[in-house]
Write a protein that holds these residues in place. Structure first.
Motif, mmCIF file in Angstrom:
data_model
loop_
_atom_site.group_PDB
_atom_site.id
_atom_site.type_symbol
_atom_site.label_atom_id
_atom_site.label_comp_id
_atom_site.label_asym_id
_atom_site.label_seq_id
_atom_site.Cartn_x
_atom_site.Cartn_y
_atom_site.Cartn_z
ATOM 1 N N VAL A 141 0.692 -1.193 -0.037
ATOM 2 C CA VAL A 141 0.014 -0.079 -0.081
ATOM 3 C C VAL A 141 0.918 1.115 -0.121
ATOM 4 N N ALA A 142 0.302 2.495 -0.314
ATOM 5 C CA ALA A 142 0.917 3.738 -0.230
ATOM 6 C C ALA A 142 0.217 4.619 0.696
ATOM 7 N N ARG A 143 0.692 5.596 1.083
ATOM 8 C CA ARG A 143 0.048 6.478 1.873
ATOM 9 C C ARG A 143 0.852 7.950 1.999
ATOM 10 N N GLU A 144 0.139 8.933 1.681
ATOM 11 C CA GLU A 144 0.573 10.241 1.955
ATOM 12 C C GLU A 144 0.210 10.844 3.175
ATOM 13 N N VAL A 145 1.270 11.361 3.930
ATOM 14 C CA VAL A 145 0.944 11.838 5.355
ATOM 15 C C VAL A 145 1.611 13.556 5.337
ATOM 16 N N VAL A 146 0.738 14.340 5.856
ATOM 17 C CA VAL A 146 1.143 15.551 6.245
ATOM 18 C C VAL A 146 0.915 15.743 7.710
ATOM 19 N N VAL A 147 2.014 15.957 8.432
ATOM 20 C CA VAL A 147 2.079 16.427 9.834
ATOM 21 C C VAL A 147 2.128 17.487 10.111
ATOM 22 N N HIS A 148 1.378 18.115 11.074
ATOM 23 C CA HIS A 148 1.236 19.527 11.360
ATOM 24 C C HIS A 148 1.541 19.759 12.802
ATOM 25 N N GLY A 149 2.071 20.775 13.320
ATOM 26 C CA GLY A 149 2.479 21.161 14.473
ATOM 27 C C GLY A 149 3.961 21.682 14.586
ATOM 28 N N ARG A 150 4.748 21.693 15.626
ATOM 29 C CA ARG A 150 6.116 21.897 15.705
ATOM 30 C C ARG A 150 7.024 20.570 15.196
ATOM 31 N N PHE A 199 4.852 6.940 2.025
ATOM 32 C CA PHE A 199 5.301 5.679 2.746
ATOM 33 C C PHE A 199 4.682 4.559 1.711
ATOM 34 N N GLU A 200 5.420 3.510 1.408
ATOM 35 C CA GLU A 200 5.222 2.232 0.512
ATOM 36 C C GLU A 200 5.740 1.174 1.233
ATOM 37 N N GLY A 201 4.785 0.291 1.354
ATOM 38 C CA GLY A 201 5.148 -1.070 1.654
ATOM 39 C C GLY A 201 3.969 -2.010 2.353
#
Length: 93
Positions: free
Chosen positions: A7-16, A51-53
């Protein structure tokens, strides 16, 4: 790393999440999970990753992104399922 269980997933992380060793820590976590993809700092102060795997390992690193390294302060994580691209290696951009 192509296959039916990838699978593949795109991630956006907010914060410090910039200037707190997030990208390098993320790279290490991804490599431990035998994942491929990339992680980058974005101009708006977020960190974006791909991420892919195997699904279990992708799920695990997405969960890790909810807290990141000790000095990060994550306020929100956006996750989007994507089509795997057959990437090799894991890059810090």
């Amino acid at each position: 790393m192509a296959g039916p269980d990838v699978v593949a997933r795109e991630v956006v992380v907010h914060g410090r999440v910039q200037g707190v060793f997030f990208r390098e820590s993320c790279r290490r976590e991804a490599q431990q999970g035998s994942l491929t993809g990339w992680v980058s700092n974005e101009p708006d102060g977020t960190v974006r990753a791909w991420f892919e795997g195997p699904k279990a390992q992708v799920d695990a690193i997405c969960e890790w992104c909810r807290h990141g390294p000790p000095s990060a302060r994550v306020t929100r994580v956006e996750l989007v399922n994507r089509q795997p691209e057959g990437l090799s290696g894991f890059d810090v951009r």
